[in-house]
Design a protein around this motif. Structure first.
Motif, PDB file in Angstrom:
ATOM      1  N   ALA A 118       2.048  49.410  21.654  1.00  0.00           N
ATOM      2  CA  ALA A 118       1.683  49.316  20.242  1.00  0.00           C
ATOM      3  C   ALA A 118       2.922  49.425  19.365  1.00  0.00           C
ATOM      4  O   ALA A 118       3.912  50.082  19.719  1.00  0.00           O
ATOM      5  N   ASP A 119       2.881  48.779  18.216  1.00  0.00           N
ATOM      6  CA  ASP A 119       4.024  48.744  17.301  1.00  0.00           C
ATOM      7  C   ASP A 119       4.485  50.161  16.971  1.00  0.00           C
ATOM      8  O   ASP A 119       3.731  50.944  16.369  1.00  0.00           O
ATOM      9  N   PRO A 120       5.717  50.518  17.338  1.00  0.00           N
ATOM     10  CA  PRO A 120       6.193  51.888  17.059  1.00  0.00           C
ATOM     11  C   PRO A 120       6.202  52.217  15.570  1.00  0.00           C
ATOM     12  O   PRO A 120       5.968  53.374  15.189  1.00  0.00           O
ATOM     13  N   ALA A 121       6.445  51.208  14.737  1.00  0.00           N
ATOM     14  CA  ALA A 121       6.477  51.467  13.297  1.00  0.00           C
ATOM     15  C   ALA A 121       5.099  51.896  12.800  1.00  0.00           C
ATOM     16  O   ALA A 121       4.977  52.816  11.979  1.00  0.00           O
ATOM     17  N   ALA A 122       4.054  51.232  13.301  1.00  0.00           N
ATOM     18  CA  ALA A 122       2.695  51.606  12.896  1.00  0.00           C
ATOM     19  C   ALA A 122       2.351  52.999  13.400  1.00  0.00           C
ATOM     20  O   ALA A 122       1.717  53.799  12.690  1.00  0.00           O
ATOM     21  N   ARG A 123       2.774  53.310  14.601  1.00  0.00           N
ATOM     22  CA  ARG A 123       2.512  54.634  15.167  1.00  0.00           C
ATOM     23  C   ARG A 123       3.222  55.714  14.355  1.00  0.00           C
ATOM     24  O   ARG A 123       2.641  56.751  14.011  1.00  0.00           O
ATOM     25  N   ASP A 124       4.502  55.455  14.027  1.00  0.00           N
ATOM     26  CA  ASP A 124       5.266  56.442  13.257  1.00  0.00           C
ATOM     27  C   ASP A 124       4.702  56.613  11.854  1.00  0.00           C
ATOM     28  O   ASP A 124       4.684  57.731  11.310  1.00  0.00           O
ATOM     29  N   ALA A 125       4.243  55.516  11.256  1.00  0.00           N
ATOM     30  CA  ALA A 125       3.663  55.609   9.917  1.00  0.00           C
ATOM     31  C   ALA A 125       2.397  56.461   9.936  1.00  0.00           C
ATOM     32  O   ALA A 125       2.160  57.270   9.028  1.00  0.00           O
ATOM     33  N   ALA A 126       1.580  56.279  10.979  1.00  0.00           N
ATOM     34  CA  ALA A 126       0.353  57.070  11.079  1.00  0.00           C
ATOM     35  C   ALA A 126       0.677  58.548  11.251  1.00  0.00           C
ATOM     36  O   ALA A 126       0.045  59.409  10.624  1.00  0.00           O
ATOM     37  N   GLN A 139      -7.355  54.953  15.909  1.00  0.00           N
ATOM     38  CA  GLN A 139      -7.325  54.113  14.716  1.00  0.00           C
ATOM     39  C   GLN A 139      -6.111  53.191  14.635  1.00  0.00           C
ATOM     40  O   GLN A 139      -6.126  52.240  13.857  1.00  0.00           O
ATOM     41  N   VAL A 140      -5.065  53.475  15.410  1.00  0.00           N
ATOM     42  CA  VAL A 140      -3.840  52.663  15.317  1.00  0.00           C
ATOM     43  C   VAL A 140      -3.513  51.989  16.643  1.00  0.00           C
ATOM     44  O   VAL A 140      -3.417  50.761  16.722  1.00  0.00           O
ATOM     45  N   GLU A 141      -3.348  52.786  17.683  1.00  0.00           N
ATOM     46  CA  GLU A 141      -2.859  52.233  18.944  1.00  0.00           C
ATOM     47  C   GLU A 141      -3.904  51.345  19.630  1.00  0.00           C
ATOM     48  O   GLU A 141      -3.563  50.255  20.128  1.00  0.00           O
ATOM     49  N   LEU A 142      -5.150  51.787  19.689  1.00  0.00           N
ATOM     50  CA  LEU A 142      -6.173  50.989  20.366  1.00  0.00           C
ATOM     51  C   LEU A 142      -6.419  49.642  19.676  1.00  0.00           C
ATOM     52  O   LEU A 142      -6.514  48.616  20.370  1.00  0.00           O
TER      53      LEU A 142
END
Length: 231
Positions: A118-126, A139-142
């Motif tokens: 999964a996009d690391p940027a999206a994970r870090d933002a969450a 809500q983000v990774e799946l």
């Protein structure tokens, strides 16, 4: 018996309405085949998808995933079915368990790689917004893992459909019964017909899952994948 004779027998068997509608005919056997396939796929998914998603989220277990995948390829499916039969699990039950066993690594790899990639940027933002680990996963990774998850499910289900015919060798049902009966009575046209039926069922299931995969993947992810492929 010539190849033409076998083909003619296969076509004659497939064109006979009684082959389809008689009790224990093709329609009944196809229903049994699909029920076993669904049960095996659901059983494998119940084990593999949560485990793979958790391992991918935690960033651990790559060695376990690879080991399970390699081990499953080394084990012959028929041997597992016969081993289960010796333990008192015959026919459909043995086949469902064996097919599920071989579907687990495919689903496990898809879930692990999908969540891990999964996009690391999206994970870090969450995480920056204060989301706990469970919400980040759900809500983000799946959602970002859906393309690989769907591809893994598609591959695993088709593999299960292709494996279930072995049930007939352990006293089970399904379309493998057509092949086993033909072999036992030396009606090789029926053997060919059974093989064609299994192949056709695999193609139909794969086509339906391909459509489902397309609709399951969110449109932005499809657009991104298309743009990446076009480069």
């Amino acid at each position: 018996m010539t190849g033409d004779g076998v083909l003619a027998q296969a076509l004659r068997y497939l064109n006979d309405p009684l082959s389809w509608t008689a009790p224990g005919g093709i329609l009944d056997l196809t229903g049994q085949h699909l029920v076993m396939s669904v049960l095996a796929a659901l059983l494998a998914a119940a084990v593999a998808l949560p485990l793979g998603a958790w391992l991918g989220h935690a960033g651990r277990g790559a060695a376990v995933v690879v080991a399970l995948s390699n081990t499953s390829r080394a084990l012959p499916t028929l041997a597992v079915i016969l081993l289960l039969a010796t333990a008192g699990l015959f026919g459909d039950t043995a086949t469902v368990l064996a097919a599920a066993l071989f579907a687990v690594p495919v689903l496990l790899v898809g879930a692990y790689e999908g969540v891990r990639g999964a996009d690391p940027a999206a994970r870090d933002a969450a995480r920056g917004l204060g989301m706990p680990g469970g919400r980040v996963l759900w809500q983000v990774e799946l959602p970002l893992a859906v393309p690989l998850l769907a591809a893994g499910v598609r591959t695993a289900v088709v593999q299960v459909v292709a494996t279930v015919p072995l049930a007939a060798l352990a006293g089970g049902g399904g379309l493998g019964h057509v092949i086993a009966f033909g072999m036992g009575t030396q009606r090789y046209g029926q053997v060919l017909a059974g093989g064609l039926l299994v192949a056709a069922l695999c193609l139909v299931v794969d086509g339906l899952l391909a459509l489902a995969q397309r609709f399951a993947v969110p449109r932005p992810l499809r657009a991104r994948a298309a743009a990446t492929a076009a480069r």
